[in-house]
Design an enzyme around this catalytic site. Structure first.
Site, PDB file in Angstrom:
ATOM      1  CG  ASN A  17      38.771  36.368  52.067  1.00 15.29           C
ATOM      2  OD1 ASN A  17      39.286  35.845  51.082  1.00 15.29           O
ATOM      3  ND2 ASN A  17      38.368  37.625  52.078  1.00 15.29           N
ATOM      4  CG  MET A  90      38.997  45.355  59.121  1.00 18.26           C
ATOM      5  SD  MET A  90      40.136  45.395  57.703  1.00 18.26           S
ATOM      6  CE  MET A  90      39.011  45.164  56.356  1.00 18.26           C
ATOM      7  CB  ILE A  92      47.867  47.790  62.693  1.00 17.53           C
ATOM      8  CG1 ILE A  92      47.247  48.333  61.404  1.00 17.53           C
ATOM      9  CG2 ILE A  92      49.392  47.746  62.599  1.00 17.53           C
ATOM     10  CD1 ILE A  92      47.506  49.792  61.160  1.00 17.53           C
ATOM     11  CG  LEU A  93      48.436  41.671  64.131  1.00 18.53           C
ATOM     12  CD1 LEU A  93      48.801  40.390  63.388  1.00 18.53           C
ATOM     13  CD2 LEU A  93      47.691  41.336  65.426  1.00 18.53           C
ATOM     14  CG  ASN A 107      46.715  40.908  55.621  1.00 21.10           C
ATOM     15  OD1 ASN A 107      45.588  40.717  56.103  1.00 21.10           O
ATOM     16  ND2 ASN A 107      47.029  42.046  55.021  1.00 21.10           N
ATOM     17  CG  HIS A 109      45.927  44.714  51.053  1.00 16.09           C
ATOM     18  ND1 HIS A 109      45.505  45.479  52.118  1.00 16.09           N
ATOM     19  CD2 HIS A 109      46.061  45.559  50.002  1.00 16.09           C
ATOM     20  CE1 HIS A 109      45.398  46.734  51.729  1.00 16.09           C
ATOM     21  NE2 HIS A 109      45.730  46.813  50.455  1.00 16.09           N
ATOM     22  CD  GLN A 173      40.400  36.115  40.477  1.00 17.80           C
ATOM     23  OE1 GLN A 173      41.386  35.383  40.551  1.00 17.80           O
ATOM     24  NE2 GLN A 173      39.350  35.814  39.743  1.00 17.80           N
ATOM     25  CD  GLU A 174      40.045  39.759  49.075  1.00 16.66           C
ATOM     26  OE1 GLU A 174      40.632  40.824  49.203  1.00 16.66           O
ATOM     27  OE2 GLU A 174      39.069  39.434  49.781  1.00 16.66           O
TER      28      GLU A 174
HETATM   29  C1  GAR Z   1      38.726  41.380  52.242  1.00 18.48           C
HETATM   30  O1  GAR Z   1      38.449  42.001  51.019  1.00 18.48           O
HETATM   31  C2  GAR Z   1      40.175  41.588  52.633  1.00 18.48           C
HETATM   32  O2  GAR Z   1      41.030  41.663  51.545  1.00 18.48           O
HETATM   33  C3  GAR Z   1      40.108  42.918  53.348  1.00 18.48           C
HETATM   34  O3  GAR Z   1      38.915  42.855  54.091  1.00 18.48           O
HETATM   35  C4  GAR Z   1      37.953  42.083  53.378  1.00 18.48           C
HETATM   36  C5  GAR Z   1      37.318  41.109  54.332  1.00 18.48           C
HETATM   37  O4  GAR Z   1      36.227  40.476  53.758  1.00 18.48           O
HETATM   38  N1  GAR Z   1      41.248  43.119  54.177  1.00 18.48           N
HETATM   39  C6  GAR Z   1      41.828  44.298  54.350  1.00 18.48           C
HETATM   40  O5  GAR Z   1      41.429  45.319  53.820  1.00 18.48           O
HETATM   41  C7  GAR Z   1      43.029  44.287  55.263  1.00 18.48           C
HETATM   42  N2  GAR Z   1      43.763  45.496  55.134  1.00 18.48           N
HETATM   43  P1  GAR Z   1      35.593  39.179  54.432  1.00 18.48           P
HETATM   44  O6  GAR Z   1      35.350  39.511  55.918  1.00 18.48           O
HETATM   45  O7  GAR Z   1      34.304  38.980  53.704  1.00 18.48           O
HETATM   46  O8  GAR Z   1      36.541  38.031  54.270  1.00 18.48           O
END
Ligand code: GAR
Length: 201
Positions: A17, A90, A92-93, A107, A109, A173-174
């Site tokens: 991301n 990963m 929690i703040l 964030n 998710h 999609q993210e």
């Molecule tokens: C992503 O899929 C994001 O949505 C998830 O971690 C992944 C990170 O991928 N986040 C969570 O689960 C937060 N609760 P990346 O390091 O390749 O961007």
């Protein structure tokens, strides 16, 4: 010239991301710093390859979550951060950090919140048997994965999907909606009214 918002991107792992954010070169956003709690994260290499400063703050070096966050605050203080983006961070703040950047933390998710908050959301969705899942970009509040929703994208679950390839589809999609949400924020197009986020054109 459009003024830029300095963005701090928080990561813990592979950083795809973060990569999407860097690749989308948003005119109104400047990725000023990357914060990482995991010294072995691939995300660090991605940031360094673009000459973006990286602040590694290892959670294991601190006794409490708040001490860890205070160190992060010290490290990012010089970057005049206007937006914090949790891109696979990963941890929690605590209310301490959240209030310091009130309504300026977002964030990503990997589920259609409020379904499947917390960890292993893709597996949770698969095991539950939903036919649609997806991803959500939301503002961060004190309750985990429950802040006001900015953007969502749906992903259909195919009969043959396993966790790995479903995650791949969600990631695609993210990588589209996270940069879009950052762009909207930095262009001043998001207005919070209670739980609702209004998007102006
Ligand atoms: C992503 O899929 C994001 O949505 C998830 O971690 C992944 C990170 O991928 N986040 C969570 O689960 C937060 N609760 P990346 O390091 O390749 O961007």
């Amino acid at each position: 010239m459009m003024s830029k918002t300095n963005v701090a991107v928080f990561v813990s792992g592979s950083g795809t991301n973060l990569q999407a954010l860097m690749d989308s070169s948003i005119e109104s956003a400047n990725i000023a710093v990357v914060v990482c709690d995991n010294p072995g994260a691939v995300a660090i290499k991605r940031a360094r390859s673009r000459y973006i400063p990286v602040e590694v703050v290892n959670r294991e070096d601190f006794e409490s979550r708040e001490e860890f966050e205070r160190q992060i605050v010290v490290r990012i203080s010089r970057y005049d951060v206007g937006l914090v983006v949790l891109a696979g961070f990963m941890r929690i703040l605590t209310p301490y950090f959240i209030n310091l950047f009130k309504d300026r933390i977002i964030n990503i998710h990997p589920s259609l919140l409020p379904s499947f908050p917390g960890t292993n959301s893709v597996r949770q969705a698969l095991n539950y048997g939903v036919k649609q899942t997806g991803c959500t970009v939301h503002f961060v509040g004190e309750e985990v994965d429950a802040g006001p929703i900015i953007l969502q994208a749906a992903v259909p679950v195919a009969q043959e999907d396993a966790e790995e390839n479903l995650l791949e589809k969600i990631h695609a999609q993210e990588h589209r909606i996270l940069p879009e949400a950052v762009k909207l924020f930095c262009e001043g197009k998001l207005t919070l009214i209670g739980r609702r986020v209004l998007i102006s054109s």
